[in-house]
Motif scaffolding. Sequence first.
Motif, PDB file in Angstrom:
ATOM      1  N   THR A 148      -5.999  -0.182  -4.575  1.00 11.81           N
ATOM      2  CA  THR A 148      -4.890  -0.998  -4.084  1.00 11.81           C
ATOM      3  C   THR A 148      -5.276  -1.935  -2.943  1.00 11.81           C
ATOM      4  O   THR A 148      -4.657  -2.994  -2.780  1.00 11.81           O
ATOM      5  CB  THR A 148      -3.748  -0.074  -3.597  1.00 11.81           C
ATOM      6  OG1 THR A 148      -3.461   0.878  -4.608  1.00 11.81           O
ATOM      7  CG2 THR A 148      -2.489  -0.860  -3.304  1.00 11.81           C
ATOM      8  N   ALA A 149      -6.268  -1.549  -2.161  1.00 15.69           N
ATOM      9  CA  ALA A 149      -6.542  -2.275  -0.913  1.00 15.69           C
ATOM     10  C   ALA A 149      -6.799  -3.768  -1.143  1.00 15.69           C
ATOM     11  O   ALA A 149      -6.164  -4.621  -0.514  1.00 15.69           O
ATOM     12  CB  ALA A 149      -7.725  -1.628  -0.195  1.00 15.69           C
ATOM     13  N   LEU A 196       0.817  -1.208   0.000  1.00 20.57           N
ATOM     14  CA  LEU A 196       0.000   0.000   0.000  1.00 20.57           C
ATOM     15  C   LEU A 196       0.855   1.264   0.000  1.00 20.57           C
ATOM     16  O   LEU A 196       0.503   2.268  -0.623  1.00 20.57           O
ATOM     17  CB  LEU A 196      -0.927   0.016   1.216  1.00 20.57           C
ATOM     18  CG  LEU A 196      -2.235  -0.768   1.115  1.00 20.57           C
ATOM     19  CD1 LEU A 196      -2.916  -0.851   2.479  1.00 20.57           C
ATOM     20  CD2 LEU A 196      -3.180  -0.103   0.117  1.00 20.57           C
TER      21      LEU A 196
END
Length: 608
Positions: free
Chosen positions: A385-386, A324
């Motif tokens: 992105t998570a 992240l």
Amino acid sequence: MGRILLVIRLALRDFRRRRTEAALLLIAILAATTTLTLGLVLRDAASDPYESTRAATSGPDVVASVGRSTDLAALEKLASAAGVTEHSGPYPVIGGKLEVSGRTSDVQVEGRDATVAVVDQPEVTQGSWVSDGGAVLEAAFANSLGASVGDPVTLGGRSFEVVGLAVTAAMPPYPGASCIVAGGCVNGAIPEDQNLPQALLHNPGLVWLTQADVRSLAAAQAPISYVLNLKLADPEGAQAFVDATAGGHSGAIRMQTWQSILAAATELARDSQILLLIGAWLLGLLAVASLSVLVGGRMADQTRRVGLLKAVGGTPGLVAAVLLAEYLLVALVAAAAGLVIGALAAPLLTESSAGLVGSAGTASLTVSTVGVVTAVALGVAVVATAVPAVRGARTSTVSALADAARPPRRTGWLIALSTRLPVPLLLALRVAARRPRRVVLGMASIAVTVSGIYVLMVLNTFLGNQPGTGAYSDAQVTVLRHVLGVWTVILLLLAAVNAIVITWATVLDNRHASALARALGATPREVSVALATAQVLPALVGAVLGVFPGGFLLFAAINGITGGDSDKTTLPVPWQLITLMLVTVLAVAGLTAVPAHLGGRRPVTDVL
């Protein structure tokens, strides 16, 4: 080593290893943040010249006018109404025609004193103030006519000399001037088969003469109207003052607040802001799609790295934080750069007209603007992105270190259909079927892009019909074209980045399957064509959806926000829409050809 320092060092090291991908990430987020910054600061930057003009001219809080001399007494009573602190006038106003350098234009001629007025004393930008036989033209009006100090002009058959150019905050700059004459005014284009009443003024400009000159012209011109400028104890309560006094004059007095004049004077900035904000959200959607694909591709390429981190003691939380952190750092850099670029570029899109004092200058960034842009940049990075980061962190250490090929999803009907197709199409369908969500993202990306281009085509046609209609001046049309140009360049740039990113991610994700296909007899050219075709097919569907319903719905939304009249708008004809779809497909094919070619040329033995 501290946990935070470790995460940052690992993230920075990965940037150095993958500079191209980091640059693509930066471009994707930077496009959205720059456009969003432009939209947020545009109105404040554009209103500064009006505020400067209002301060320099002691601008009125309310402008009141009557069209008949019989209502003059009621107008004069407003000067002593509750809440009024200062006033100037009433001043006589007549309508007429002005001739200068062979050009003729309708005008509103206001009679003023040679002495300085307490309220609304126009600021002379060139020359001097009114004198006997001398005319002062509103600066934006003079700029449109090409008139300058010293030029002779004709009004009502009499000759006057232009002794000065001036600006005022009591009326929006030309061509949006308020109507203060009895005969009425009309702005915009007039159909050729429609004749206007003789007393009705068409796109009138504003001229100041002495009161004596105006009264001498009145005998041969329209009846005299009168205008009164009021200063209030509470300027913010101007509309309340108008509402409170409206019932006492039975509609004979027309009143306009300084807020409505500001809105008219900054109409161009408001239209530009709406276009930029809508463009920012479109680019934000494209950025999410681009990041989602790029992150997914990078995660597939970092599987072994994830296994190494976990093998040396990294927890799933640490691994997710490392993955992240890379994108959050890029988002912060993109947000900072977007804020700076947007603030510096805003004055280029908000150049004040000749009818206002000063220029937009460098827009000041407010705390709210900085917060919104930064939050959007980080939000785009986190949303994209998570899920891949968490999924990668939860991968078992042994599986990650093995970095084995992902087993394909086997669909009976697709296998049966593809076996009857040429090798490139066979491979293309199976490549697309392996990543259905990526296919949907690709279609959505193209649909958003084509929708934006559809609206740009409509707006460009609309602006092409504006010169001479009075809705916008030539300079304002130029500014709006600059806004559309910014939107077009950034939209196409981000769409191109998306197409390249999606293809490269597909190449990385299918490196084992492509190598296996080549080992079983497929040529490098067939593999390259298959990888490119896997992007072209979704692009065709996305282009169709981008025209209908995407383009129609987006234009309807913009039309609803701006209050435009869709009946007066020319929509693209069918051949233009078909051309747009074909060009989109060809552009995607061209953009995907290079990464597909590189992916199809990798040595089979190295991959396997």
